[in-house]
Motif scaffolding. Sequence first.
Motif, PDB file in Angstrom:
ATOM      1  N   GLU A 229       0.862  -1.189   0.000  1.00 36.82           N
ATOM      2  CA  GLU A 229       0.000   0.000   0.000  1.00 36.82           C
ATOM      3  C   GLU A 229       0.896   1.236   0.000  1.00 36.82           C
ATOM      4  OE1 GLU A 229      -3.677  -1.972   2.571  1.00 36.82           O
ATOM      5  OE2 GLU A 229      -2.431  -0.397   3.472  1.00 36.82           O
ATOM      6  N   VAL A 230       0.731   2.081  -1.023  1.00 34.20           N
ATOM      7  CA  VAL A 230       1.559   3.277  -1.166  1.00 34.20           C
ATOM      8  C   VAL A 230       0.691   4.501  -0.904  1.00 34.20           C
ATOM      9  CG1 VAL A 230       3.033   4.590  -2.748  1.00 34.20           C
ATOM     10  CG2 VAL A 230       2.921   2.089  -2.912  1.00 34.20           C
ATOM     11  N   GLU A 231       1.218   5.398  -0.099  1.00 35.88           N
ATOM     12  CA  GLU A 231       0.508   6.648   0.168  1.00 35.88           C
ATOM     13  C   GLU A 231       1.415   7.817  -0.191  1.00 35.88           C
ATOM     14  OE1 GLU A 231      -0.981   6.896   4.137  1.00 35.88           O
ATOM     15  OE2 GLU A 231      -2.618   5.491   3.728  1.00 35.88           O
ATOM     16  N   VAL A 232       0.865   8.775  -0.911  1.00 39.11           N
ATOM     17  CA  VAL A 232       1.612   9.979  -1.294  1.00 39.11           C
ATOM     18  C   VAL A 232       0.853  11.176  -0.745  1.00 39.11           C
ATOM     19  CG1 VAL A 232       2.566  11.315  -3.208  1.00 39.11           C
ATOM     20  CG2 VAL A 232       2.368   8.825  -3.402  1.00 39.11           C
ATOM     21  N   ALA A 233       1.576  12.050  -0.030  1.00 42.30           N
ATOM     22  CA  ALA A 233       0.946  13.212   0.594  1.00 42.30           C
ATOM     23  C   ALA A 233       1.653  14.483   0.141  1.00 42.30           C
ATOM     24  CB  ALA A 233       0.986  13.080   2.111  1.00 42.30           C
ATOM     25  N   ARG A 234       0.972  15.622   0.306  1.00 43.71           N
ATOM     26  CA  ARG A 234       1.566  16.910  -0.090  1.00 43.71           C
ATOM     27  C   ARG A 234       2.410  17.515   1.028  1.00 43.71           C
ATOM     28  NH1 ARG A 234       0.420  19.595  -4.841  1.00 43.71           N
ATOM     29  NH2 ARG A 234       2.324  20.649  -4.182  1.00 43.71           N
ATOM     30  N   ASP A 235       2.233  17.038   2.260  1.00 36.91           N
ATOM     31  CA  ASP A 235       3.131  17.492   3.324  1.00 36.91           C
ATOM     32  C   ASP A 235       3.337  16.340   4.311  1.00 36.91           C
ATOM     33  OD1 ASP A 235       1.080  17.775   5.544  1.00 36.91           O
ATOM     34  OD2 ASP A 235       0.244  19.134   4.045  1.00 36.91           O
ATOM     35  N   LEU A 236       4.279  16.539   5.214  1.00 35.91           N
ATOM     36  CA  LEU A 236       4.742  15.448   6.077  1.00 35.91           C
ATOM     37  C   LEU A 236       3.625  14.879   6.939  1.00 35.91           C
ATOM     38  CD1 LEU A 236       7.434  14.127   6.293  1.00 35.91           C
ATOM     39  CD2 LEU A 236       8.024  15.636   8.184  1.00 35.91           C
ATOM     40  N   GLU A 237       2.762  15.728   7.458  1.00 35.27           N
ATOM     41  CA  GLU A 237       1.720  15.274   8.377  1.00 35.27           C
ATOM     42  C   GLU A 237       0.360  15.149   7.697  1.00 35.27           C
ATOM     43  OE1 GLU A 237       2.517  14.481  11.471  1.00 35.27           O
ATOM     44  OE2 GLU A 237       4.579  15.142  11.227  1.00 35.27           O
ATOM     45  N   GLY A 238       0.268  15.547   6.448  1.00 34.83           N
ATOM     46  CA  GLY A 238      -1.034  15.652   5.807  1.00 34.83           C
ATOM     47  C   GLY A 238      -1.596  14.320   5.348  1.00 34.83           C
ATOM     48  N   ALA A 239      -2.879  14.392   4.939  1.00 35.15           N
ATOM     49  CA  ALA A 239      -3.547  13.187   4.432  1.00 35.15           C
ATOM     50  C   ALA A 239      -3.017  12.868   3.041  1.00 35.15           C
ATOM     51  CB  ALA A 239      -5.046  13.434   4.385  1.00 35.15           C
ATOM     52  N   ALA A 240      -3.155  11.614   2.674  1.00 31.22           N
ATOM     53  CA  ALA A 240      -2.645  11.173   1.372  1.00 31.22           C
ATOM     54  C   ALA A 240      -3.484  11.778   0.250  1.00 31.22           C
ATOM     55  CB  ALA A 240      -2.687   9.658   1.306  1.00 31.22           C
ATOM     56  N   LEU A 256       0.775  14.391 -11.623  1.00 33.17           N
ATOM     57  CA  LEU A 256       0.537  15.201 -10.423  1.00 33.17           C
ATOM     58  C   LEU A 256       0.883  16.657 -10.700  1.00 33.17           C
ATOM     59  CD1 LEU A 256       2.367  12.809  -7.946  1.00 33.17           C
ATOM     60  CD2 LEU A 256      -0.104  13.131  -8.052  1.00 33.17           C
ATOM     61  N   ALA A 257       0.358  17.528  -9.875  1.00 33.13           N
ATOM     62  CA  ALA A 257       0.703  18.940  -9.984  1.00 33.13           C
ATOM     63  C   ALA A 257       2.150  19.139  -9.523  1.00 33.13           C
ATOM     64  CB  ALA A 257      -0.241  19.766  -9.120  1.00 33.13           C
ATOM     65  N   ALA A 258       2.771  20.197 -10.003  1.00 32.46           N
ATOM     66  CA  ALA A 258       4.138  20.502  -9.587  1.00 32.46           C
ATOM     67  C   ALA A 258       4.162  20.751  -8.077  1.00 32.46           C
ATOM     68  CB  ALA A 258       4.656  21.717 -10.334  1.00 32.46           C
ATOM     69  N   GLY A 259       5.269  20.382  -7.452  1.00 34.68           N
ATOM     70  CA  GLY A 259       5.388  20.621  -6.011  1.00 34.68           C
ATOM     71  C   GLY A 259       6.112  19.472  -5.317  1.00 34.68           C
ATOM     72  N   ARG A 260       6.138  19.575  -3.983  1.00 34.23           N
ATOM     73  CA  ARG A 260       6.831  18.553  -3.180  1.00 34.23           C
ATOM     74  C   ARG A 260       5.834  17.476  -2.721  1.00 34.23           C
ATOM     75  NH1 ARG A 260      11.085  21.679   0.790  1.00 34.23           N
ATOM     76  NH2 ARG A 260      12.599  22.200  -0.833  1.00 34.23           N
ATOM     77  N   TYR A 261       6.340  16.264  -2.656  1.00 32.14           N
ATOM     78  CA  TYR A 261       5.513  15.127  -2.226  1.00 32.14           C
ATOM     79  C   TYR A 261       6.298  14.261  -1.241  1.00 32.14           C
ATOM     80  CZ  TYR A 261       2.401  16.383  -6.032  1.00 32.14           C
ATOM     81  OH  TYR A 261       1.551  17.070  -6.854  1.00 32.14           O
ATOM     82  N   TRP A 262       5.556  13.675  -0.310  1.00 28.75           N
ATOM     83  CA  TRP A 262       6.141  12.731   0.652  1.00 28.75           C
ATOM     84  C   TRP A 262       5.418  11.399   0.476  1.00 28.75           C
ATOM     85  CZ3 TRP A 262       6.079  17.860   1.337  1.00 28.75           C
ATOM     86  CH2 TRP A 262       7.186  18.479   1.940  1.00 28.75           C
ATOM     87  N   TRP A 263       6.167  10.299   0.450  1.00 28.48           N
ATOM     88  CA  TRP A 263       5.502   9.001   0.241  1.00 28.48           C
ATOM     89  C   TRP A 263       6.036   7.923   1.182  1.00 28.48           C
ATOM     90  CZ3 TRP A 263       7.905   4.518  -1.957  1.00 28.48           C
ATOM     91  CH2 TRP A 263       9.195   4.712  -2.420  1.00 28.48           C
ATOM     92  N   THR A 264       5.145   6.986   1.491  1.00 28.34           N
ATOM     93  CA  THR A 264       5.515   5.808   2.303  1.00 28.34           C
ATOM     94  C   THR A 264       4.876   4.567   1.670  1.00 28.34           C
ATOM     95  OG1 THR A 264       3.576   6.014   3.726  1.00 28.34           O
ATOM     96  CG2 THR A 264       5.598   7.069   4.505  1.00 28.34           C
ATOM     97  N   VAL A 265       5.388   3.412   2.035  1.00 23.44           N
ATOM     98  CA  VAL A 265       4.818   2.161   1.544  1.00 23.44           C
ATOM     99  C   VAL A 265       4.759   1.166   2.704  1.00 23.44           C
ATOM    100  CG1 VAL A 265       7.100   1.434   0.686  1.00 23.44           C
ATOM    101  CG2 VAL A 265       5.045   0.284  -0.153  1.00 23.44           C
ATOM    102  N   ARG A 266       3.687   0.391   2.758  1.00 31.38           N
ATOM    103  CA  ARG A 266       3.533  -0.684   3.751  1.00 31.38           C
ATOM    104  C   ARG A 266       3.424  -2.017   3.028  1.00 31.38           C
ATOM    105  NH1 ARG A 266       0.916   0.779   8.881  1.00 31.38           N
ATOM    106  NH2 ARG A 266       0.241   2.934   8.833  1.00 31.38           N
ATOM    107  N   ALA A 267       3.872  -3.080   3.676  1.00 34.45           N
ATOM    108  CA  ALA A 267       3.658  -4.432   3.166  1.00 34.45           C
ATOM    109  C   ALA A 267       2.426  -5.010   3.858  1.00 34.45           C
ATOM    110  CB  ALA A 267       4.876  -5.301   3.452  1.00 34.45           C
TER     111      ALA A 267
END
Lengths: 299, 149
Positions: A229-240, A256-267
């Motif tokens: 499961e991959v989640e990509v968010a627009r800021d560190l604490e924000g919703a995916a 995606l729109a231009a800008g910074r993204y933060w992502w995590t993945v779970r198994a």
Amino acid sequence: MRTALFLLAWLSAFPPDTTVVGPQESLREVAERVFGDASATAELRALNGLASDAVAPGTRLKLPGQERALALKALETARTLVAQAKGEATLPEAEARLGEAEVYFRTARYAQASEAANAAGTLVSTGRAPHPSAFSVHVEPDAGTTTVSVTRGPPVRVEAEGVTRPVASGETVLVEKGQPPVAPTPPLAVPQPEQPKQGAVLKRRADAKKQLGPVKLTWAAVPGVERYEVEVARDLEGAAVVTQTTTTPEVTMPALAAGRYWWTVRAVGGAGRSEPSAVRRFELVPERLPINVKKGPWQ
Amino acid sequence: MLLALALLASPLGCTAEDAPAVPTTSSAPAPTPRAHLRGLKGNVQIKRATADEWSIASDDVPLFENDKVRTEAGAGADLVFSGNGSTVHLGGDSLIGIAETRPRPGRPRTDLTVLRGRIDAELERPSTQSLSVNTPAATIQAGREIVFQ
């Protein structure tokens, strides 16, 4: 009915710390009946001074008292403690004492077995900093299924249907009513992100809606996984802003729109969901198109 | 015959286990609380071993053998055991019994029986503390005192 009453009366005529060998019953079967352990014939032989496993039906055999249960508990705990004492200087001596305890137990010298097992446990546990113990017990509304999770500290012992299983820190055991504890399932490993690198700036061409892409995220494969499961968010604490599920250790994001993204993945697998991976950041910027001005008369 | 003798020998009426936890006569020794209920949150109810009705629990109320505690969804409470200071957090929608003894030969007494829901237990010094928890499916023992006799 009359036979059953006679049998009951006959059995109750003997003291509770003895048993009578039944017709066509072997010593192994007696051990299974009284101890729940068919391999405990040596104890019965030692207790009753028998030279072999051959016993005649009707023979009255002496049984151990509470001291056997105490010795067994001490042995089980010592086994757990010694098994977990990796690299400790006192481990060889503790293993030797545990070996002595096992021999004492098999020869029905329960007091000595308890003493040796306690000594083995003490050898590998003294000098350690005291670790607080924390665990949870959850009982389902069906009044049967019990889940035991140990979050920290020494192992917790879970017993059901005559089977005792130590549950170490980080482990979970499930017990169905009427069943022995199920072996702990090792938790799924946390996926390790690979690409893009932390803080990477990715130049992509914009589409008609000024969205940039594609962006491919990759990570190291995790054994025993069913999906990621991959989640990509627009800021560190924000919703995916994007959530994707995949069965392979990579995923290509939609534009995606231009800008910074933060992502995590779970198994995700039979053992549940892993913890999320370390957070990775990337930045999407529009790729500058080369401007080629054609020479012509209008210049 | 032996069966009849055995029946005659068995005690009639209630046994010591069935006796009320709170004595009604002044000559009987005062019962010792097994635990105290603290940090109540939401609707937490208690039923004494000798009572038929549930009542709203209050902070620091003592709990005796065979008392029961239940919580509604979203509620919670902490049980602090008097004997060894171990702490058990009782989660929402749970039902527990204090030191409920079941007539199972050869089994040690338990500190707590979880009939439904979730508990989170903590032993600050497991080398000297112990906690034994019963459920309908298993017995859970933590700490070392229970083993090193």
